[in-house]
Enzyme design. Sequence first.
Site: not given
Ligand code: AGP
Length: 587
Positions: A2, A27, A72, A98-99, A459, A463, A466, A482, A582
């Site tokens: 949010c 965000r 959100w 927010n929260g 990673e 990506k 995501e 395995h 984000k």
């Molecule tokens: C990465 O592409 C993601 N969007 C996510 O995993 C991100 O790295 C994670 O939420 C941690 O965020 P931060 O680095 O702001 O703590």
Amino acid sequence: MCGIVGVIEKENATEKVLQGLEKLQYRGYDSAGICFKSEEKLNVIKSLGTIDFLREKVPKNKSNVAIGHTRWATHGKVCETNAHPILSENKNWAVVHNGIIENYKYICDDLQEKGVHFSTQTDTETISALLGQNNFLNPIKNIAFLMQQIKGSYAFCAVKNDDKQQIFAAKNKSPLYVFCSPYISMLASDPICFPKGEYFKMEDGEICKLQIGKVEFFDCKCQQIKKQPNLEQQFDAAEDIGQFDHYMLKEIYQTSPALRRLAINFLNLDLSALKKLSFDKVKLVGCGSAYHSCMIGCEYFKKVLKVDSEALQASEFRYGSTLLTKKTLCIFVSQSGETADTIAAAEFASKKTKNIVVLTNVLHSTLAKLGKIILPISAGVEMAVASTKAYSCQVAALYLLVMTLKSEKMFYKAVSDVFLLSKKLDKFYINMAEFAQEISFAQSVFFIGKGLDYVTAMEGALKLKEISYINCNAYPAGELKHGILTLIEKDVPLIVVATQPKIYEKTMNSALEAKSRGAKLFLISASPPKAFELEDFEMCLSLPKCPPLLRPILAILPLQKLSYLVSIQRGNNPDMPRNLAKSVTVE
Ligand code: AGP
């Protein structure tokens, strides 16, 4: 997650709120809303989807006071009713939040017994309902009393249906910033919304009363607090998308200058406190991509310093049986510095050890405040939800950190390594279009690697899943036989990361086992493809030369570009993937 904006302005506060909400879109959100004051009335307008839909509904008439929100969803489904601002039943107060209010059920039950009617499924409505019920004439007292009643994480802005041009706000754990000038006063979850100039960071337990040209802060006993604006809005080119179609692509290209900036910043830092640290083991903690950079950092500690180290996901750190002593060094890594799980993990660790290092992109963040030593990752503003340049800078910062601890000579060599790497990146042009075409419509994609390459595989898989929404999984190469081989069917794409000569053959064996069962192989390696590779692999990509420990930064780049292209080909918005935010400010 949010986003909050509040504006008091002589001209048109509603337009400024909409502009602020546009800046907070990165965000992640599913709905948005605005409340503007006109003739002592609180007018609330909400919309599902993007800010453009909200903008269409907001009348052009001008108001001097407005608050807005991008939601959100956490409590209550995605619908207009649950979007913020939320009015109290008597329509005296409007609130954006927010929260998470953890005791909202208890408050709801209690108020419902007293006859209060709730119209949303949100935890936020407890704030507006309590404000509507608490009958202090002084709004600050009203808010202070409310803060005694609610538990959880929050940053909220509230406006009252009176003739005054003022906005009230309070915070606990979630971030909130304040800007005040004779022409415009603003509150926001990210200072990115503010014009150039100095601004305030609100601390937990503080209440703010904002007017045009005037801001007052109070503690929870309603005593006024003296505060100086201690932060400065820096204009960053990242706010402007430039010639790029998406922030993500722009940010991938910004990796190289960001690495140079990081190296320069490390040269200028006073690292004496870091060098004095005394520790016998290391825990590196983060979430998502930051966790992956921790995994790489963990290898650095083991390989370079021969120290017992472990990388942990922040969300598990507090709940597993993590053993910490006074001699444990805990390193918390986060781009935003506002990730709730990482903050909670750092708070937990602070009770056991003073050796806390925070590595973050936002030096005034909540996480940064918990560090005994704070180190920058210097990535610059990152807007796209998928982390790219920030991930690479985290890895490089961990490299510089470990080399600082090794010796002065190694530190200077490491700085030069990072510089050279950034030059290599400038010239590392890779056309991933064909590669992307091959896997764009796959049902699932597999990634394998060993050691540092396994982290790159993880990673890369994160990506791609995501932003493409394809089911992607990464495995250590040796694990295929395995259990995972059972999933390998004809033509399923398998991306092989094999950049370390010593274990190259082993990774190849696993890849070929998968090929025998029908997998289509794609290779990322450190040297030009050999004849047999050209035969066995659909596509081979080789990386330029660089110090082996920094190779993960080169190896991730093609996978970032691949994810971007696949996302576009599937018709997604790579900057704003569905269901993700984000900055993950709730646990
Ligand atoms: C990465 O592409 C993601 N969007 C996510 O995993 C991100 O790295 C994670 O939420 C941690 O965020 P931060 O680095 O702001 O703590």
